[in-house]
Design a protein around this motif. Structure first.
Motif, mmCIF file in Angstrom:
data_model
loop_
_atom_site.group_PDB
_atom_site.id
_atom_site.type_symbol
_atom_site.label_atom_id
_atom_site.label_comp_id
_atom_site.label_asym_id
_atom_site.label_seq_id
_atom_site.Cartn_x
_atom_site.Cartn_y
_atom_site.Cartn_z
ATOM 1 N N SER A 175 -3.016 15.868 -0.092
ATOM 2 C CA SER A 175 -3.568 14.721 -0.831
ATOM 3 C C SER A 175 -2.708 14.428 -2.051
ATOM 4 N N GLY A 176 -2.945 13.256 -2.640
ATOM 5 C CA GLY A 176 -2.300 12.909 -3.893
ATOM 6 C C GLY A 176 -0.865 12.445 -3.786
ATOM 7 N N VAL A 177 -0.404 12.091 -2.582
ATOM 8 C CA VAL A 177 0.989 11.676 -2.426
ATOM 9 C C VAL A 177 1.185 10.298 -3.057
ATOM 10 N N VAL A 178 2.239 10.161 -3.836
ATOM 11 C CA VAL A 178 2.549 8.904 -4.511
ATOM 12 C C VAL A 178 3.734 8.233 -3.823
ATOM 13 N N GLY A 179 3.604 6.928 -3.607
ATOM 14 C CA GLY A 179 4.684 6.154 -3.018
ATOM 15 C C GLY A 179 5.271 5.176 -4.016
ATOM 16 N N GLU A 180 6.555 4.920 -3.875
ATOM 17 C CA GLU A 180 7.266 3.957 -4.709
ATOM 18 C C GLU A 180 8.001 2.981 -3.804
ATOM 19 N N PRO A 181 8.432 1.829 -4.326
ATOM 20 C CA PRO A 181 9.129 0.862 -3.472
ATOM 21 C C PRO A 181 10.352 1.475 -2.795
ATOM 22 N N ALA A 222 -6.401 9.697 7.009
ATOM 23 C CA ALA A 222 -7.518 8.904 6.496
ATOM 24 C C ALA A 222 -7.004 7.593 5.908
ATOM 25 N N GLU A 223 -7.929 6.679 5.649
ATOM 26 C CA GLU A 223 -7.559 5.340 5.184
ATOM 27 C C GLU A 223 -6.854 5.369 3.839
ATOM 28 N N ASP A 224 -7.141 6.374 3.004
ATOM 29 C CA ASP A 224 -6.496 6.448 1.694
ATOM 30 C C ASP A 224 -5.136 7.144 1.739
ATOM 31 N N GLY A 225 -4.692 7.512 2.945
ATOM 32 C CA GLY A 225 -3.398 8.164 3.096
ATOM 33 C C GLY A 225 -3.450 9.673 3.016
ATOM 34 N N SER A 226 -4.609 10.246 2.739
ATOM 35 C CA SER A 226 -4.721 11.705 2.753
ATOM 36 C C SER A 226 -4.679 12.200 4.198
ATOM 37 N N VAL A 227 -4.285 13.449 4.368
ATOM 38 C CA VAL A 227 -3.980 13.973 5.699
ATOM 39 C C VAL A 227 -4.518 15.385 5.833
ATOM 40 N N ASP A 264 0.855 -1.195 0.000
ATOM 41 C CA ASP A 264 0.000 0.000 0.000
ATOM 42 C C ASP A 264 0.894 1.249 0.000
ATOM 43 N N LEU A 265 1.625 1.422 -1.086
ATOM 44 C CA LEU A 265 2.695 2.414 -1.123
ATOM 45 C C LEU A 265 2.175 3.847 -1.062
ATOM 46 N N ASP A 266 1.083 4.135 -1.751
ATOM 47 C CA ASP A 266 0.560 5.510 -1.724
ATOM 48 C C ASP A 266 0.072 5.880 -0.318
ATOM 49 N N GLN A 267 -0.605 4.931 0.335
ATOM 50 C CA GLN A 267 -1.081 5.200 1.690
ATOM 51 C C GLN A 267 0.099 5.384 2.649
ATOM 52 N N LEU A 268 1.092 4.519 2.527
ATOM 53 C CA LEU A 268 2.278 4.654 3.379
ATOM 54 C C LEU A 268 2.962 5.999 3.133
ATOM 55 N N ALA A 269 3.051 6.390 1.861
ATOM 56 C CA ALA A 269 3.695 7.662 1.540
ATOM 57 C C ALA A 269 2.924 8.841 2.128
ATOM 58 N N GLY A 270 1.593 8.770 2.088
ATOM 59 C CA GLY A 270 0.804 9.839 2.695
ATOM 60 C C GLY A 270 1.062 9.950 4.184
ATOM 61 N N ALA A 271 1.175 8.801 4.855
ATOM 62 C CA ALA A 271 1.458 8.823 6.285
ATOM 63 C C ALA A 271 2.876 9.310 6.557
ATOM 64 N N VAL A 272 3.823 8.990 5.673
ATOM 65 C CA VAL A 272 5.183 9.515 5.832
ATOM 66 C C VAL A 272 5.172 11.035 5.764
ATOM 67 N N ASP A 321 6.989 15.533 -4.844
ATOM 68 C CA ASP A 321 6.543 16.392 -5.939
ATOM 69 C C ASP A 321 5.175 15.982 -6.488
ATOM 70 N N THR A 322 4.435 15.197 -5.722
ATOM 71 C CA THR A 322 3.130 14.729 -6.204
ATOM 72 C C THR A 322 1.963 15.255 -5.379
ATOM 73 N N MET A 323 2.229 15.857 -4.252
ATOM 74 C CA MET A 323 1.140 16.201 -3.330
ATOM 75 C C MET A 323 0.485 17.526 -3.682
ATOM 76 N N THR A 324 -0.724 17.679 -3.189
ATOM 77 C CA THR A 324 -1.464 18.936 -3.305
ATOM 78 C C THR A 324 -1.811 19.419 -1.908
ATOM 79 N N LEU A 325 -1.567 20.697 -1.635
ATOM 80 C CA LEU A 325 -1.898 21.309 -0.348
ATOM 81 C C LEU A 325 -3.085 22.236 -0.525
ATOM 82 N N THR A 326 -4.049 22.136 0.397
ATOM 83 C CA THR A 326 -5.257 22.955 0.335
ATOM 84 C C THR A 326 -5.575 23.490 1.717
ATOM 85 N N GLN A 327 -5.853 24.785 1.803
ATOM 86 C CA GLN A 327 -6.279 25.373 3.068
ATOM 87 C C GLN A 327 -7.769 25.111 3.222
#
Length: 585
Positions: A279-285, A219-224, A174-182, A264-270
């Protein structure tokens, strides 16, 4: 969704923060980061004096005060305060819980300490050798029912990622979710740096009260969502969060033992007051290797700081330098003698301080004698025989030991990752099976990261000379012997895309070397991060052999970003606030 708070960004942070966070509102987990490369050296010296130590003693004080409150509120505690002795810290906490009549399940994570295998890995003579573990051991401890989990050297974000893994049942794929939590962990791990601390836009936030510590709603999808308790000082804005996102990073790929996170994949929103969504964080191995923090004894050091006042500053500096070096040559000369002259004087000074510059002499030696009283006495014995106005900032002192930091890299498969559950059961955590580099790779592939292209702007426009900081924010820090400076355009800039296009084109290697003169002969990396409207600059070797041995006035590079912001640059007038542009014309 889980709410994960932070109550410590370093060993020595606000001692009352744990209680304040527990009393301030609802949390599921409360985390703390107590370790840094320098901290490992400090804990190593503690362990040499007393083998039962090696952990963060301030965490013990906090838990003595707040363990019962955490239990009452149903908040689980996860911290890396175990340092070099997580088992010893866990045992100490059990003593405290028993003395207070509390039924607390305390687990710890170990395996990171590779000191006993220094020869096997060719580390050389080192005082500490700790591999960066990931978050799955913490997750297993939480799943096993632990109320408190303490670890040794895990990555800073792992204390946040572990609870999220346990809560949502994420696996290693679950790389994208892990990356969001990172990302969530990276934002909150330095405490109040995410809520306005060390923030170049501090004038625009509430600093009338102690800054609130940050909270990550994951959140469960890794968004924060990054937030803080109501009624606390500071602020959570896109810019305060960006300031932490660009802190102590390298390229766009943020490497870790569980996942490689694409910054370089995330989006920040106030989303609202004190609420920033990521949101939108991408994880790789992850890479096949993990980094090891090595601290070695470097020798002994001392310094003297001369005050040079008034006219003829260079000639005064030359005189005392020649005299002191001649005096040292009559005895045992230190292996290293380094001089630094900071011209802080001003013409026609209205005060003595405005007319004074600082000349520093730093000495280092493998033995204490050449840098001890022999050095200090040689400097002071020149007091009546040297430059006019001779003065020093402090009396003579003995030499002190210092450490040297360097990284090493070992295969993750070679590092034990062990959970010791509250009842004593030991559980081995397997390393990741899918990695981004061969098993025999010996270094994190930092040079092979995918780059995001910088925007291109055509700036045939009227420019004015103004400090770069009138257009951009910055945050800087240390990473071993390297320094990084993140520079970005504030979220509220009316022409942010245009301003970033100019910034990304402006901050090339030649310009950075001109603006930061200490970087003139050092290796540089410059990475655009368009999604953050930021440019990250890595200056290799600025801090020498690490914070503990650096002789810079600012050994942790915390002020480099503010120095860069103070430099005058030719900035397009249309990008600056009208009042600043008009004043500069």
């Amino acid at each position: 969704m889980i709410r994960v708070g932070n109550c410590s960004g370093y060993y020595g942070d606000r001692i009352s923060a744990m209680r304040e966070m527990l009393e301030g509102g609802d949390l599921d987990y409360l985390t703390g980061d107590y370790l840094a490369e320098l901290t490992m050296l400090i804990l190593g010296r503690d362990r040499v004096k007393d083998e039962s130590l090696g952990y963060a003693k301030t965490f013990v004080r906090q838990m003595t005060e707040s363990m019962a409150l955490a239990k009452e509120r149903g908040v689980r505690i996860v911290a890396n305060a175990g340092g070099l002795n997580p088992a010893g810290l866990a045992a100490k906490l059990r003593e405290i819980a028993e003395s207070q009549g509390l039924d607390i399940a305390i687990a710890h994570v170990e395996g990171d300490d590779l000191l006993a295998r220094a020869d096997e890995f060719s580390f050389g003579e080192v005082m500490t050798a700790n591999a960066y573990l990931g978050a799955f051991g913490i997750a297993s401890a939480v799943e096993g029912g632990a109320d408190v989990v303490v670890t040794g050297r895990v990555t800073d974000a792992s204390v946040v990622v572990g609870p999220a893994i346990a809560h949502f049942g994420w696996g290693r794929d679950d790389l994208d979710q892990l990356a969001g939590a990172v990302v969530a962990g990276h934002v909150i791990e330095c405490g109040t740096q995410a809520t306005g601390g060390n923030f170049s836009g501090f004038r625009d936030i509430d600093t009338s009260r102690p800054l609130g510590f940050p909270i990550a709603e994951i959140a469960e999808d890794g968004s924060v969502v990054i937030t803080k308790h109501d009624g606390t000082g500071g602020a959570v804005t896109i810019d305060t969060v960006t300031a932490q996102l660009v802190y102590e990073i390298g390229g766009p790929t943020y490497l870790g033992p569980d996942v490689s996170t694409r910054l370089d994949t995330m989006t920040l929103t106030q989303e609202g007051p004190d609420r920033v969504a990521i949101s939108g964080v991408v994880g790789e191995p992850p890479p096949a290797t993990t980094k090891v923090c090595l601290n070695a004894f470097g020798g002994f050091r001392n310094s003297v700081e001369f005050l040079l006042t008034g006219l003829d500053i260079p000639e005064k500096a030359e005189l005392i330098q020649r005299q002191l070096e001649a005096a040292l040559a009559a005895g045992t000369v230190p292996e290293t003698v380094e001089w630094q002259l900071d011209r802080t004087d001003t013409p026609d000074p209205a005060t003595e301080a405005q007319g004074t510059s600082l000349l520093r002499c730093h000495v280092k030696s493998a033995s204490p004698d050449p840098v001890g009283r022999a050095f200090s006495d040689a400097a002071i014995q020149l007091a009546l025989a040297s430059y006019p106005g001779f003065s020093v900032t402090r009396p003579p002192s003995a030499g002190t030991p210092y450490g040297i930091y360097r990284p090493a890299y070992v295969p993750q498969s070679e590092v034990p990752h062990v959970v010791v559950h509250a009842a004593g059961r030991r559980e081995d955590i397997d390393p990741p099976s899918t990695v981004s580099s061969p098993e025999d790779d010996t270094a994190w592939p930092e040079a092979a990261v995918q780059e995001s292209p910088a925007p291109v702007g055509d700036w045939v426009a009227e420019t004015v000379r103004a400090p770069l900081g009138r257009l951009a924010h910055a945050r800087s820090g240390d990473k071993g012997g390297d320094a990084n400076v993140g520079v970005w355009i504030p979220a509220g800039h009316p022409a942010r895309d245009d301003a970033y296009a100019w910034l990304a084109g402006f901050l090339d290697e030649a310009t950075v070397r001109e603006l930061i003169r200490e970087a003139a002969t050092l290796d540089l990396e410059i990475h655009p991060l368009p999604n953050l409207a930021a440019v990250n600059i890595v200056i290799h070797g600025l801090l020498g052999e690490g914070v503990a041995s650096s002789t810079r006035l600012d050994p942790q590079a915390k002020g480099v970003g503010e120095w860069l912001r103070a430099r005058d640059c030719a900035i397009p007038a249309s990008l600056l606030p009208d009042a600043i542009a008009e004043a500069a014309l």
